[in-house]
Scaffold this active site. Sequence first.
Site, PDB file in Angstrom:
ATOM      1  N   CYS A 213       0.821  -1.212   0.000  1.00 15.62           N
ATOM      2  CA  CYS A 213       0.000   0.000   0.000  1.00 15.62           C
ATOM      3  C   CYS A 213       0.856   1.263   0.000  1.00 15.62           C
ATOM      4  CB  CYS A 213      -0.905   0.047   1.233  1.00 15.62           C
ATOM      5  SG  CYS A 213      -1.965  -1.386   1.476  1.00 15.62           S
TER       6      CYS A 213
ATOM      7  N   ASP B 185      20.969  34.284 -14.542  1.00 15.41           N
ATOM      8  CA  ASP B 185      19.776  34.742 -15.259  1.00 15.41           C
ATOM      9  C   ASP B 185      19.337  36.109 -14.726  1.00 15.41           C
ATOM     10  OD1 ASP B 185      17.300  33.809 -17.022  1.00 15.41           O
ATOM     11  OD2 ASP B 185      16.503  34.739 -15.199  1.00 15.41           O
TER      12      ASP B 185
END
Length: 503
Positions: A49, A453
């Site tokens: 599970c 950037d």
Amino acid sequence: MSSRVQVVEQPGLAPAGLDPDAAYAALAARDRRFDGRIWFGVTSTGVYCRPVCPAQTPKAQNVRFFAAPAAAVSAGFRACRRCRPDSAPGSRHWDHRGDLVGRALRLIADGAIDDGGVAGLARTLHVSERHLHRSLVAEVGAGPLQLAVSRRAQTAKLLVEQTDLSLAEIAFASGFSSVRQFNDVMRREFGIAPSGLRRTPSERIPSADPALVLRLRLRPPYDADALGAFLAARTVAGLEEHVPGRRWTHRRVVPLPTRAAVTEVTVHGDHVVVRSGADVRDTAALVRRVRRWLDLDADPATVDAALGLDPALAPLVGAHPGLRVPTTVDPWETVVRAVVGQQVSVAAAGTLLARLVAAHGTEVAGESGLRAFPRPAAIAALDPAAITGMPGSRARTLVALAAAVADGSVALGSPDLDEVEAALLAIPGAGPWTTGYVRLRALADPDAFPASDLGLRHAAGALGLPEAARALGAHVSAWSPWRSYAAQHLWTSLAPAPVKEPS
């Protein structure tokens, strides 16, 4: 199958760096932070599970923990029919790792064993088959072949549940060599014959055309508005189309092993509906590329909790819970986007890319009017002087990169991201910004941060963080291994808020 199974005791630590007591506490609390990172088998029932399974919490002495569903299957467990661990979103836990196990798992997920077998995978990783098997079993709990078989079974289950294809068609499309092998594997994985997995027609997604239609699950929250705004701003005419709205649809050409196919995606709460003209044999590749493109395997609870620890970043995380890092369905295309987008606006880059697609892209079957992105060999054959709209030096970089990708000097499919980055840096004109952006968008590295950037530096400065590239790069080391998500939050903070449109 007997309801009780015999399993080998797990060594030392449970998966996800937890000791068995902490892992048991996570499943007892149904802690969603560990969904997709640990699985547990119950020896008294023979099923495995997810930590969020709604069933009654098993006794600790009956629980065994696993790092992958395939490991649970290897130990003799079958998938639970309540929490459906075989259908849950995956995990990005391994994607930032550059060690043998991390690289092997990425290659297996991309179908490397289907193409070259375990021997081919071992050669690619420059290790022996024995060492590869030993390393995977030690850390994941399953060998490479079992991991590949489980991948085929999951693809087959998706097709059984969501399409009208015959079981024989599904068996061969999923990579099984015979229907008998298909039946045996499906019974072992799911504890039921394939025909028992088939849903009634009313449970399937209606489709007015012969397209392949699939539901791909994700972990909420999922910031679909931010993703839609990102895709809309970067839509390349001729290659893709974006239909805005509260439930937007994005349609584009996706390159696949058999043939390129027009594919459209729409987000619906906890899943994405995918409609594609792909050959059914390309289902596994299509699912893998769409999941990576839309970042469907992210664990937003873990990422948001980690990034929210920084007081400067916490407001951005709170404003966009479940923000994803969109990547790509085609690493080569994204390399071109990175080069073309150097020092120009997003809109200007889109115009240049549309020209490349119109002039050198290939037609796709059907009446969509869309074209596939030009392949590396097509760009490598161009005279840089004939590529208009960009400086000559950048055009030469583009052609040189295309030649390097075409001849294998730059192997974008390599699982060693550092190796790919080094090969890119060897191309004149491909500097740190380009390679950082490629790692983030093209190679789907969850821990990339192109600190040079300009947009990231401006966004950081607005939050009171260092704006100089070197100082910013040092500051964001605390955000590892989720620096790509931090970068996406910073970029998103610079964009205008998306307009909420009616559906």
